[in-house]
Design an enzyme around this catalytic site. Structure first.
Site, PDB file in Angstrom:
ATOM      1  N   THR A  36       0.834  -1.210   0.000  1.00 34.38           N
ATOM      2  CA  THR A  36       0.000   0.000   0.000  1.00 34.38           C
ATOM      3  C   THR A  36       0.869   1.260   0.000  1.00 34.38           C
ATOM      4  OG1 THR A  36      -0.146  -0.057   2.415  1.00 34.38           O
ATOM      5  CG2 THR A  36      -1.978  -1.035   1.215  1.00 34.38           C
ATOM      6  N   TYR A 142      -7.952  -7.820  12.314  1.00 32.45           N
ATOM      7  CA  TYR A 142      -6.892  -6.797  12.357  1.00 32.45           C
ATOM      8  C   TYR A 142      -6.595  -6.390  13.811  1.00 32.45           C
ATOM      9  CZ  TYR A 142      -4.991  -2.010  12.181  1.00 32.45           C
ATOM     10  OH  TYR A 142      -4.243  -0.877  12.393  1.00 32.45           O
ATOM     11  N   LYS A 146      -3.166  -7.062  16.082  1.00 38.09           N
ATOM     12  CA  LYS A 146      -2.383  -6.027  16.767  1.00 38.09           C
ATOM     13  C   LYS A 146      -2.195  -6.375  18.247  1.00 38.09           C
ATOM     14  CE  LYS A 146      -1.469  -2.675  13.708  1.00 38.09           C
ATOM     15  NZ  LYS A 146      -0.093  -2.323  13.332  1.00 38.09           N
TER      16      LYS A 146
HETATM   17  N1  LIG Z   1      -3.679   5.541   9.804  1.00 40.52           N
HETATM   18  C1  LIG Z   1      -4.263   5.336  10.993  1.00 40.52           C
HETATM   19  O1  LIG Z   1      -5.247   6.008  11.344  1.00 40.52           O
HETATM   20  C2  LIG Z   1      -3.708   4.301  11.941  1.00 40.52           C
HETATM   21  C3  LIG Z   1      -4.343   4.136  13.191  1.00 40.52           C
HETATM   22  C4  LIG Z   1      -3.853   3.191  14.088  1.00 40.52           C
HETATM   23  C5  LIG Z   1      -2.731   2.435  13.748  1.00 40.52           C
HETATM   24  N2  LIG Z   1      -2.143   2.594  12.526  1.00 40.52           N
HETATM   25  C6  LIG Z   1      -0.955   1.770  12.217  1.00 40.52           C
HETATM   26  O2  LIG Z   1       0.073   2.606  11.725  1.00 40.52           O
HETATM   27  C7  LIG Z   1       0.877   1.871  10.803  1.00 40.52           C
HETATM   28  C8  LIG Z   1       1.038   2.664   9.523  1.00 40.52           C
HETATM   29  O3  LIG Z   1      -0.231   2.863   8.932  1.00 40.52           O
HETATM   30  P1  LIG Z   1      -0.498   3.880   7.730  1.00 40.52           P
HETATM   31  O4  LIG Z   1      -1.761   4.574   8.008  1.00 40.52           O
HETATM   32  O5  LIG Z   1       0.725   4.673   7.458  1.00 40.52           O
HETATM   33  O6  LIG Z   1      -0.796   2.849   6.551  1.00 40.52           O
HETATM   34  P2  LIG Z   1      -0.043   2.557   5.181  1.00 40.52           P
HETATM   35  O7  LIG Z   1      -0.819   1.456   4.519  1.00 40.52           O
HETATM   36  O8  LIG Z   1       0.167   3.816   4.438  1.00 40.52           O
HETATM   37  O9  LIG Z   1       1.362   2.010   5.697  1.00 40.52           O
HETATM   38  C9  LIG Z   1       1.662   0.647   5.887  1.00 40.52           C
HETATM   39  C10 LIG Z   1       2.950   0.356   5.132  1.00 40.52           C
HETATM   40  O10 LIG Z   1       3.351  -0.992   5.395  1.00 40.52           O
HETATM   41  C11 LIG Z   1       3.695  -1.629   4.172  1.00 40.52           C
HETATM   42  N3  LIG Z   1       3.454  -3.067   4.360  1.00 40.52           N
HETATM   43  C12 LIG Z   1       2.250  -3.661   4.570  1.00 40.52           C
HETATM   44  N4  LIG Z   1       2.423  -4.988   4.763  1.00 40.52           N
HETATM   45  C13 LIG Z   1       3.777  -5.223   4.674  1.00 40.52           C
HETATM   46  C14 LIG Z   1       4.571  -6.375   4.789  1.00 40.52           C
HETATM   47  N5  LIG Z   1       4.030  -7.584   5.042  1.00 40.52           N
HETATM   48  N6  LIG Z   1       5.907  -6.253   4.628  1.00 40.52           N
HETATM   49  C15 LIG Z   1       6.476  -5.042   4.380  1.00 40.52           C
HETATM   50  N7  LIG Z   1       5.756  -3.919   4.264  1.00 40.52           N
HETATM   51  C16 LIG Z   1       4.418  -3.998   4.415  1.00 40.52           C
HETATM   52  C17 LIG Z   1       2.823  -0.965   3.123  1.00 40.52           C
HETATM   53  O11 LIG Z   1       3.340  -1.077   1.799  1.00 40.52           O
HETATM   54  C18 LIG Z   1       2.793   0.489   3.611  1.00 40.52           C
HETATM   55  O12 LIG Z   1       3.861   1.237   3.081  1.00 40.52           O
HETATM   56  C19 LIG Z   1       0.198   0.521  10.628  1.00 40.52           C
HETATM   57  O13 LIG Z   1       0.840  -0.425  11.458  1.00 40.52           O
HETATM   58  C20 LIG Z   1      -1.212   0.750  11.115  1.00 40.52           C
HETATM   59  O14 LIG Z   1      -1.800  -0.421  11.607  1.00 40.52           O
HETATM   60  C21 LIG Z   1      -2.600   3.511  11.622  1.00 40.52           C
END
Ligand SMILES: NC(=O)c1ccc[n+]([C@@H]2O[C@H](COP(=O)([O-])OP(=O)(O)OC[C@H]3O[C@@H](n4cnc5c(N)ncnc54)[C@H](O)[C@@H]3O)[C@@H](O)[C@H]2O)c1
Length: 306
Positions: A36, A142, A146
Site C-alpha cells: 500500500t 486486524y 495487533k
Molecule cells: N492511519 C491510521 O489512522 C492508523 C491508526 C492506528 C494504527 N495505525 C498503524 O500505523 C501503521 C502505519 O499505517 P499507515 O496509516 O501509514 O498505513 P499505510 O498502509 O500507508 O502504511 C503501511 C505500510 O506498510 C507496508 N506493508 C504492509 N504490509 C507489509 C509487509 N508484510 N511487509 C512489508 N511492508 C508492508 C505498506 O506497503 C505500507 O507502506 C500501521 O501499522 C497501522 O496499523 C494507523
C-alpha cells in the site's frame, strides 16, 4: 546519530517519520513491500529494501545493516480485508512481526517501537476517553492481530530482554494518506471535495473518532525511541469529533461549495472511539501542536495541491 530500521517507511505515517528522523541526522533503513506504500513517499536519503517482513531474506538486511533501533509500522491495516481474509491478515501482521522480532533479538536491537491501534483494540462500551487499561476486546482479525503482536512483544521481552514501547494510535490523518479503498475519512472527504463530488457519510454521522494529526504522531514516535521502560501508550487527542462535524469543518476550510449526503451505515461499525492520553502526557511530557482546525488546514492544502 542512530541507525534506525523502519518497516512500512513508504506508507502514510512511516514516510513522515522517515523524513523527521533524517532531518534529525539519523541513518534510516526502510523495509516495505509497497503493498500500500508509494515509491514517491520514499525519502531519497534513506536506504530502501523492497521486501515483505515475512521473508527469510529479512535476516540478510539485519546482518548487513545492524540497526540499533527498529520502528515497526508495516501492517495489513484494512479492517474489511482482515475480515474477508483472516489468514492473509494473520500472516502479514502476526507472522511478519514474529519474523521481525526474531531478527531484533538475534542482531541485538536496543529498542523497538511498535505502532499498534487504539481504534481497533478497544471495542464500544468502554470509558471515553479510553485509558490503556480498559478492556481490550477487538472484534476484527486486524485488531486481534495487533493485540497478539503486543503479547508477543511481552514474550520477547521476558524471554530475551527485548526493550520495546507500544504506541496505540487513534485515527490519524494528514498529507499522503491514501484515499482509496478503506481509507481514512479525512483523506476520502478531501478527495471528494477536490473533485467536486458529494461527501458521503455512512449512517447518521453521529459516530465519533479521535482525529490526530500525523505530525503530532511523528513527534511522539521520535520521543518513544528514548523511553527506557517497557510500556504501552495511547496516542490521540482525547477529543471526540463526530463525522458530521468533521465533514462540515473540512468543507468550510476548503472554501469549496460541497454537498454532504448520507448513505446506509456499515453493519457493526464502532459508534465511539476516543483515547485518553494522560499517561503519555505525564511520562513523556508530550503535547499536541495541532488542533483539528490547524491539522485539517494543512491536510487540505496538501490534497488541493496534489
Ligand atoms: N492511519 C491510521 O489512522 C492508523 C491508526 C492506528 C494504527 N495505525 C498503524 O500505523 C501503521 C502505519 O499505517 P499507515 O496509516 O501509514 O498505513 P499505510 O498502509 O500507508 O502504511 C503501511 C505500510 O506498510 C507496508 N506493508 C504492509 N504490509 C507489509 C509487509 N508484510 N511487509 C512489508 N511492508 C508492508 C505498506 O506497503 C505500507 O507502506 C500501521 O501499522 C497501522 O496499523 C494507523
Amino acid at each position: 546519530m542512530k541507525k534506525i530500521l523502519i518497516t512500512g517507511g513508504a506508507g502514510f505515517i512511516g514516510s513522515h517519520l522517515v523524513d523527521e528522523l533524517i532531518s534529525k541526522k539519523h541513518k534510516v533503513i526502510i523495509v516495505d513491500d509497497l503493498s500500500t506504500g508509494q515509491r514517491e513517499n520514499l525519502n531519497k536519503q534513506a536506504k530502501f529494501y523492497k521486501l515483505d517482513i515475512q521473508s527469510p531474506k529479512l535476516e540478510d538486511i539485519f546482518k548487513k545493516e545492524k540497526p540499533e533501533a527498529v520502528m515497526h509500522l508495516a501492517a495489513q491495516m484494512n479492517v474489511r480485508k482482515s475480515i474477508e481474509n483472516p489468514v492473509f491478515d494473520a500472516k502479514s501482521n502476526i507472522v511478519g512481526s514474529i519474523n521481525l522480532f526474531e531478527n531484533c533479538v538475534q542482531y541485538k536491537v536496543k529498542k523497538l517501537v511498535f505502532i499498534s491501534t487504539g481504534g481497533a483494540i478497544y471495542g464500544d462500551g468502554v470509558r471515553i476517553p479510553t485509558p490503556e487499561n480498559a478492556l481490550q476486546a477487538p472484534i476484527s482479525p486486524y485488531g486481534i492481530a495487533k493485540l497478539s503482536i503486543e503479547k508477543y512483544l511481552h514474550y520477547y521481552h521476558n524471554q530475551y530482554g527485548l526493550n520495546y514501547t507500544v504506541l496505540r494510535l487513534a485515527n490519524i490523518y494528514g498529507p499522503r494518506q491514501n484515499y482509496k479503498g478503506e481509507a481514512g475519512v479525512v483523506a476520502v472527504f478531501a478527495n471528494q471535495i477536490k473533485n467536486n463530488k458529494p461527501l458521503f457519510i455512512n449512517g447518521t454521522g453521529k459516530q465519533t473518532r479521535d482525529f490526530t494529526y500525523v505530525q503530532d504522531v511523528v513527534q511522539v514516535c521520535f520521543k518513544a525511541l528514548k523511553i527506557r521502560k517497557v510500556d504501552i501508550y495511547n496516542i490521540g487527542t482525547g477529543k471526540e469529533t463526530n463525522i458530521n462535524e468533521l465533514a462540515k469543518k473540512l468543507v468550510k476550510i476548503s472554501g469549496v461549495k460541497s454537498v454532504i449526503k448520507h448513505r446506509a451505515g456499515i453493519k457493526g461499525e464502532q459508534m465511539r472511539s476516543c483515547l485518553s492520553t494522560n499517561k503519555i502526557k505525564k511520562d513523556l511530557k508530550w503535547k499536541q501542536n495541532y488542533n483539528l482546525e490547524k491539522g485539517l488546514k494543512e491536510t487540505w492544502r496538501w490534497f488541493n495541491n496534489e
